[in-house]
Motif scaffolding. Structure first.
Motif, short mmCIF file in Angstrom:
data_model
loop_
_atom_site.label_atom_id
_atom_site.label_comp_id
_atom_site.label_asym_id
_atom_site.label_seq_id
_atom_site.Cartn_x
_atom_site.Cartn_y
_atom_site.Cartn_z
N PRO A 4 0.79 -1.24 0.00
CA PRO A 4 0.00 0.00 0.00
C PRO A 4 0.82 1.28 0.00
O PRO A 4 0.38 2.29 -0.56
N ASP A 5 1.98 1.28 0.60
CA ASP A 5 2.75 2.52 0.72
C ASP A 5 4.03 2.50 -0.11
O ASP A 5 4.92 3.32 0.11
N LEU A 6 4.13 1.59 -1.06
CA LEU A 6 5.34 1.46 -1.86
C LEU A 6 5.13 2.08 -3.24
O LEU A 6 4.10 1.85 -3.88
N ARG A 7 6.12 2.87 -3.69
CA ARG A 7 6.10 3.43 -5.03
C ARG A 7 7.38 3.00 -5.73
O ARG A 7 8.48 3.23 -5.24
N LEU A 8 7.24 2.36 -6.88
CA LEU A 8 8.42 1.93 -7.62
C LEU A 8 9.19 3.15 -8.14
O LEU A 8 8.59 4.19 -8.46
N PRO A 9 10.51 3.03 -8.22
CA PRO A 9 11.30 4.16 -8.72
C PRO A 9 10.84 4.60 -10.11
O PRO A 9 10.64 3.78 -11.00
N GLY A 10 10.68 5.91 -10.27
CA GLY A 10 10.29 6.49 -11.55
C GLY A 10 8.81 6.67 -11.75
O GLY A 10 8.38 7.36 -12.68
N GLN A 11 7.97 6.06 -10.89
CA GLN A 11 6.53 6.13 -11.10
C GLN A 11 6.01 7.56 -11.00
O GLN A 11 5.17 7.98 -11.80
N ARG A 12 6.48 8.31 -10.01
CA ARG A 12 6.01 9.69 -9.86
C ARG A 12 6.42 10.54 -11.06
O ARG A 12 5.63 11.34 -11.56
N ARG A 13 7.65 10.33 -11.52
CA ARG A 13 8.13 11.09 -12.67
C ARG A 13 7.28 10.82 -13.91
O ARG A 13 6.88 11.73 -14.63
N ALA B 279 4.22 9.67 -13.96
CA ALA B 279 2.84 10.11 -13.74
C ALA B 279 2.67 11.58 -14.08
O ALA B 279 1.59 12.01 -14.51
N ARG B 280 3.70 12.39 -13.89
CA ARG B 280 3.61 13.82 -14.18
C ARG B 280 3.52 14.11 -15.68
O ARG B 280 3.01 15.14 -16.09
N ARG B 281 4.03 13.21 -16.49
CA ARG B 281 4.21 13.53 -17.91
C ARG B 281 2.91 13.72 -18.67
O ARG B 281 2.88 14.43 -19.66
N GLY B 282 1.88 13.10 -18.22
CA GLY B 282 0.64 13.20 -18.97
C GLY B 282 -0.13 14.49 -18.75
O GLY B 282 -1.06 14.78 -19.52
N HIS B 283 0.24 15.27 -17.74
CA HIS B 283 -0.59 16.44 -17.44
C HIS B 283 0.19 17.71 -17.11
O HIS B 283 -0.41 18.79 -17.04
N VAL B 284 1.49 17.63 -16.89
CA VAL B 284 2.25 18.82 -16.50
C VAL B 284 2.65 19.61 -17.75
O VAL B 284 3.32 19.10 -18.65
#
Length: 332
Positions: A298-307, A309-314
């Motif tokens: 539940p609290d784990l994010r794989l490396p690069g996921q946040r980066r 995720a930003r690409r589609g809307h920033v």
């Protein structure tokens, strides 16, 4: 400190104008501007527009040649040598990475030795390019001595980043890009600009005492992450991106540097690995089973996921107003 919201399109245009004004040719300026824009888009602000004045300074001083054309050679089918000839790394990489992809696809394992390249960007674009071709990738580079190894007070190591990418079917690749210092130098510089404090365990002052003051760390030294373990990994990066490929250590880079604030031309090692050839074609199921088990936490994010995720809307970024004023002055 006053901030300004600016579009990624304008970031790119300003960077191209500033770099060409400083003597870079159009193709090199576009490559560097693209790396800066993408860093802002992905939230890697310490490698974004903050870096532009340093690039311009190094072009104006003559340390970096904005018109250099990289020279490629192929000593073996699995080894590509790229002499950037004191040119900017993003441009040289545009020429060299496709060759590494082809060699890795053929040979299973291949390496690209980048020499004399002025690298001021993040490392993830290099390894991500390999992952997009279905390959795994590792990259590392040294820098200037700003890190005191575990057990020392003297600056002897660079921040010495290490990046890794792993391809995933029908998903963004797993990508990490990290300094072997406890914090990237750019993050410390940004904190100093903003008057912010840092967590404990990032660096020491001139007297070797622990400090959370970024200005004191900049005049003292960063320390490696993980004590002796991080120090050993940083030492590995020094040797892999220095002596192994005929380049200098971070100490050697400092001795040759003119201290204009821009990136010193230096070495970078990039290794490509072909999981299809190395595994006999049976890597996907095992890797995805493992990674999906991680994603289920539940609290784990794989490396690069946040980066990713930003690409589609920033489409915009927020930058210090005085920095944008400086960049506009360089562009016009």
């Amino acid at each position: 400190m006053a901030k300004e919201t600016i579009s990624l399109i304008e970031i790119h245009e300003l960077c191209v104008a500033a770099l060409t004004n400083a003597g870079a040719h159009q193709a090199a300026a576009l490559a560097v501007a693209g790396s800066i824009r993408d860093a802002e888009r992905d939230g890697s602000f310490s490698h974004g527009i903050f870096r532009l004045p340093g690039f311009v300074a190094s072009l104006r001083s003559g340390k970096v040649d904005g018109t250099a054309e990289p020279e490629l050679s192929f000593p073996t089918p699995a080894l590509i040598l790229c002499d950037a000839r004191r040119g900017m790394a993003p441009y040289a990489l545009q020429r060299a990475l496709p060759e590494l992809v082809r060699a890795t696809q053929r040979m299973g394992i291949a390496a690209l030795a980048m020499r004399n390249s002025a690298h001021f960007a993040a490392l993830w674009p290099e390894v991500e390019a390999l992952a997009e071709a279905g390959l795994a990738g590792i990259a590392c580079t040294n820098y200037l001595p700003v890190v005191a190894p575990a057990g020392a007070r003297e600056r002897l190591l660079g921040t010495n980043p290490l990046a890794f990418a792993w391809p995933r079917p029908n998903a963004a690749p797993l990508v990490f890009d990290m300094a072997t210092a406890a914090r990237a130098l750019g993050d410390v510089q940004l904190a100093a600009r903003e008057g912010a404090s840092l967590p404990e365990g990032i660096g020491i002052d001139r007297d070797g005492e622990d400090t959370t003051d970024p200005a004191a760390i900049l005049s003292g030294a960063l320390i490696p992450f993980g004590g002796y373990k991080g120090s050993a990994i940083s030492l590995m990066v020094e040797l892999l991106s220095g002596s192994l490929i005929g380049q200098m250590s971070s100490l050697g880079n400092a001795e040759a540097d003119n201290n204009d604030g821009g990136p010193p031309p230096r070495g970078e090692l990039i290794i490509g690995l072909n999981p299809d050839l190395l595994s006999g074609g049976c890597w996907r199921a095992e890797a995805e089973t493992f990674l999906k088990r991680l994603e289920a936490q539940p609290d784990l994010r794989l490396p690069g996921q946040r980066r990713h995720a930003r690409r589609g809307h920033v489409t915009t970024t927020v930058v210090e107003a005085d920095l944008i004023e400086t960049v506009r002055a360089l562009a016009f």
